[in-house]
Motif scaffolding. Structure first.
Motif, mmCIF file in Angstrom:
data_model
loop_
_atom_site.group_PDB
_atom_site.id
_atom_site.type_symbol
_atom_site.label_atom_id
_atom_site.label_comp_id
_atom_site.label_asym_id
_atom_site.label_seq_id
_atom_site.Cartn_x
_atom_site.Cartn_y
_atom_site.Cartn_z
ATOM 1 N N PHE A 316 0.864 -1.187 0.000
ATOM 2 C CA PHE A 316 0.000 0.000 0.000
ATOM 3 C C PHE A 316 0.897 1.231 0.000
ATOM 4 O O PHE A 316 2.026 1.168 0.478
ATOM 5 N N GLU A 317 0.358 2.348 -0.495
ATOM 6 C CA GLU A 317 1.104 3.596 -0.338
ATOM 7 C C GLU A 317 0.880 4.120 1.077
ATOM 8 O O GLU A 317 -0.135 3.810 1.703
ATOM 9 N N LEU A 318 1.823 4.950 1.528
ATOM 10 C CA LEU A 318 1.704 5.509 2.881
ATOM 11 C C LEU A 318 0.342 6.175 3.077
ATOM 12 O O LEU A 318 -0.317 5.982 4.103
ATOM 13 N N ALA A 319 -0.095 6.947 2.079
ATOM 14 C CA ALA A 319 -1.361 7.676 2.198
ATOM 15 C C ALA A 319 -2.554 6.731 2.301
ATOM 16 O O ALA A 319 -3.646 7.138 2.704
ATOM 17 N N ASP A 320 -2.368 5.456 1.929
ATOM 18 C CA ASP A 320 -3.441 4.460 1.998
ATOM 19 C C ASP A 320 -3.405 3.640 3.286
ATOM 20 O O ASP A 320 -4.013 2.571 3.369
ATOM 21 N N ALA A 321 -2.699 4.127 4.280
ATOM 22 C CA ALA A 321 -2.563 3.379 5.537
ATOM 23 C C ALA A 321 -3.930 3.064 6.146
ATOM 24 O O ALA A 321 -4.145 1.971 6.683
ATOM 25 N N ASN A 322 -4.866 4.011 6.040
ATOM 26 C CA ASN A 322 -6.197 3.762 6.617
ATOM 27 C C ASN A 322 -6.872 2.562 5.963
ATOM 28 O O ASN A 322 -7.481 1.741 6.645
ATOM 29 N N ARG A 323 -6.744 2.474 4.639
ATOM 30 C CA ARG A 323 -7.365 1.349 3.928
ATOM 31 C C ARG A 323 -6.740 0.027 4.396
ATOM 32 O O ARG A 323 -7.427 -0.959 4.623
ATOM 33 N N ALA A 324 -5.412 0.024 4.553
ATOM 34 C CA ALA A 324 -4.724 -1.191 5.012
ATOM 35 C C ALA A 324 -5.231 -1.597 6.398
ATOM 36 O O ALA A 324 -5.491 -2.777 6.653
ATOM 37 N N LEU A 325 -5.395 -0.615 7.274
ATOM 38 C CA LEU A 325 -5.859 -0.903 8.640
ATOM 39 C C LEU A 325 -7.285 -1.436 8.649
ATOM 40 O O LEU A 325 -7.595 -2.390 9.362
ATOM 41 N N GLU A 327 -8.871 -2.938 6.216
ATOM 42 C CA GLU A 327 -8.882 -4.299 5.650
ATOM 43 C C GLU A 327 -8.397 -5.321 6.673
ATOM 44 O O GLU A 327 -8.909 -6.434 6.749
ATOM 45 N N LEU A 328 -7.408 -4.918 7.462
ATOM 46 C CA LEU A 328 -6.898 -5.828 8.500
ATOM 47 C C LEU A 328 -7.998 -6.076 9.542
ATOM 48 O O LEU A 328 -8.240 -7.205 9.960
ATOM 49 N N LYS A 329 -8.664 -4.991 9.912
ATOM 50 C CA LYS A 329 -9.769 -5.086 10.880
ATOM 51 C C LYS A 329 -10.865 -6.006 10.345
ATOM 52 O O LYS A 329 -11.426 -6.807 11.082
ATOM 53 N N GLU A 330 -11.141 -5.886 9.041
ATOM 54 C CA GLU A 330 -12.217 -6.687 8.443
ATOM 55 C C GLU A 330 -11.712 -8.046 7.960
ATOM 56 O O GLU A 330 -12.394 -8.748 7.219
ATOM 57 N N ARG A 331 -10.492 -8.364 8.346
ATOM 58 C CA ARG A 331 -9.874 -9.652 8.034
ATOM 59 C C ARG A 331 -9.777 -9.931 6.540
ATOM 60 O O ARG A 331 -9.884 -11.073 6.089
ATOM 61 N N LYS A 332 -9.609 -8.858 5.746
ATOM 62 C CA LYS A 332 -9.311 -9.065 4.322
ATOM 63 C C LYS A 332 -7.799 -9.159 4.215
ATOM 64 O O LYS A 332 -7.105 -8.154 4.079
ATOM 65 N N ILE A 333 -7.314 -10.371 4.334
ATOM 66 C CA ILE A 333 -5.869 -10.546 4.450
ATOM 67 C C ILE A 333 -5.346 -11.412 3.315
ATOM 68 O O ILE A 333 -5.723 -12.565 3.159
ATOM 69 N N ARG A 334 -4.512 -10.808 2.486
ATOM 70 C CA ARG A 334 -3.809 -11.576 1.458
ATOM 71 C C ARG A 334 -2.326 -11.305 1.648
ATOM 72 O O ARG A 334 -1.727 -10.514 0.951
ATOM 73 N N ALA A 336 1.057 -10.234 4.278
ATOM 74 C CA ALA A 336 1.326 -9.133 5.204
ATOM 75 C C ALA A 336 1.157 -7.796 4.474
ATOM 76 O O ALA A 336 1.627 -7.629 3.355
ATOM 77 N N LYS A 337 0.477 -6.873 5.133
ATOM 78 C CA LYS A 337 0.260 -5.557 4.530
ATOM 79 C C LYS A 337 1.452 -4.658 4.851
ATOM 80 O O LYS A 337 1.823 -4.520 6.013
ATOM 81 N N VAL A 338 2.014 -4.064 3.800
ATOM 82 C CA VAL A 338 3.210 -3.234 3.985
ATOM 83 C C VAL A 338 3.010 -1.892 3.290
ATOM 84 O O VAL A 338 2.601 -1.849 2.129
ATOM 85 N N LEU A 339 3.288 -0.824 4.025
ATOM 86 C CA LEU A 339 3.248 0.516 3.428
ATOM 87 C C LEU A 339 4.585 0.758 2.744
ATOM 88 O O LEU A 339 5.647 0.577 3.355
ATOM 89 N N ARG A 340 4.521 1.135 1.481
ATOM 90 C CA ARG A 340 5.748 1.493 0.774
ATOM 91 C C ARG A 340 5.857 3.011 0.815
ATOM 92 O O ARG A 340 4.907 3.713 0.468
ATOM 93 N N ILE A 341 6.990 3.491 1.281
ATOM 94 C CA ILE A 341 7.122 4.926 1.534
ATOM 95 C C ILE A 341 8.197 5.519 0.634
ATOM 96 O O ILE A 341 9.368 5.151 0.729
ATOM 97 N N GLU A 342 7.756 6.363 -0.284
ATOM 98 C CA GLU A 342 8.716 7.001 -1.188
ATOM 99 C C GLU A 342 8.632 8.501 -0.974
ATOM 100 O O GLU A 342 7.640 9.121 -1.290
ATOM 101 N N SER A 343 9.688 9.048 -0.396
ATOM 102 C CA SER A 343 9.636 10.487 -0.134
ATOM 103 C C SER A 343 10.264 11.232 -1.297
ATOM 104 O O SER A 343 11.123 10.715 -1.996
#
Ligand code: ZN
Ligand code: ZN
Length: 345
Positions: A316-325, A327-334, A336-343
């Protein structure tokens, strides 16, 4: 720098954007600290516990995230072991006093002054963070940044659980629950204790099949009696039933290790089924695992590189952290969810 910031605790079934994308000043490394430019940070269930107040940060706002990987871009004074350009990981253990009995014996996770990354201090959902040099871990070259990030929590805690279980090669091991940590433990055991038989207790049929594919000799329901008695059991479930049911399968003198930050209240009355002769008599032990010490992170990363253990990743992109969280809460797990951070800087 950009960071995903938690400003107030909330319930994730109502609030779908608990973190706000915020521009923060880039932190400067103090004495004995390094500044890390973060490239990846994995998302953990503990973040859900922090947001919803089960493991509340003592102060808000806070930047969450305790499985961060990046490169050192600046060192504070008195940093000798690490240098600019080196790739490091940062785990849940952020710092400890270094002087108390627990710290001196290598159990700094038990230190009274233990501070957690992304809870007590700003963590890895950001472009930069600082960390004491003694608590930054060099990442083995076999891993990419995103592959290494999820190893820093579940894997290292699984490793400590295994270490605390006291298992020796050839002894029988039971696993109750078979999620992220459980399946990593099974992989470690297959490698390090090739003569050990692993028995898995889990509810779902897919998890039973998966555990057998990974080398478990038997997989059954939580309440089943295992075909052989077990020297050690590692419990990775959030509830009580598996603990009570597992104890009857332990050998005399056996040890059950509970690897869970918290146990839920929902089935607490199950503890009343605890039967002293069947479950505890003959020197059976119960021990909990309190996250990780530095040794666990270091040794697990080495072992993971040797096996090798490469996690399935969903980026996920950093800005999509909420979506990752969410999905984790709703157990949509494919994976490990990882934020990729490109500054940009
Ligand atoms: Zn975690
Ligand atoms: Zn200490």
């Amino acid at each position: 720098m950009k960071a995903m910031v938690l400003n107030e605790l909330c319930r994730l079934d109502r609030e779908k954007s608990p973190l706000k994308c915020t521009e923060l000043p880039c932190p400067a490394p103090s004495e004995n600290e390094v500044l890390v430019k973060i490239s990846a940070c994995a998302v953990c269930h503990t973040e859900l516990d922090e947001i919803e107040g089960r493991t509340p940060p003592p102060q808000l706002p806070i930047v969450l995230g305790h499985q961060a990987v990046g490169r050192i871009v600046q060192t504070g004074g008195n940093v000798s072991k690490l240098s600019v350009g080196e790739r490091v990981g940062i785990a849940w253990i952020y710092s400890a006093c270094g002087k108390c009995q627990f710290c001196r014996e290598g159990n700094e996770n038990l230190c009274e002054q233990f501070r957690a990354t992304g809870r007590d201090v700003n963590g890895g959902y950001a472009e930069y963070m600082t960390v004491p040099d003694e608590f930054a871990f060099v990442i083995p070259v076999v891993f990419s940044d995103v592959e290494a990030a999820p190893l820093l929590c579940a894997g290292a805690i699984g490793y400590r659980s295994l270490r605390l279980s006291g298992l020796r090669d050839g002894q029988n091991l039971g696993l109750t629950g078979f999620g992220a940590s459980g399946h990593l433990v099974l992989k470690m055991v297959r490698h390090r204790y090739p003569h050990t038989k692993v028995f898995v207790f889990v509810r779902g049929e897919p998890e039973k099949v998966f555990s057998r594919e990974l080398g478990a000799v038997w997989a059954g329901d939580m309440e089943e009696v295992s075909p052989e008695r077990l020297h050690c059991i590692i419990d990775t479930t959030p509830v009580w039933k598996p603990v009570v049911e597992a104890l009857k399968n332990l050998m005399p003198g056996g040890r059950l290790v509970v690897n869970a930050i918290r146990k839920e209240e929902v089935d607490k009355e199950y503890l009343l089924k605890l039967d002293y002769p069947a479950h505890l008599w003959l020197e059976k032990e119960i021990k909990s695992v309190a996250n990780v010490g530095r040794r666990d992170v270091r040794e697990f990363l080495e072992l993971a590189a040797e096996i090798p253990i490469k996690p399935e990743i969903e980026e996920f992109e950093l800005a999509d952290a909420n979506r990752a969280l969410i999905e984790l809460k709703e157990r949509k797990i494919r994976g490990a969810k990882v934020l990729r951070i490109e500054s940009e800087h």
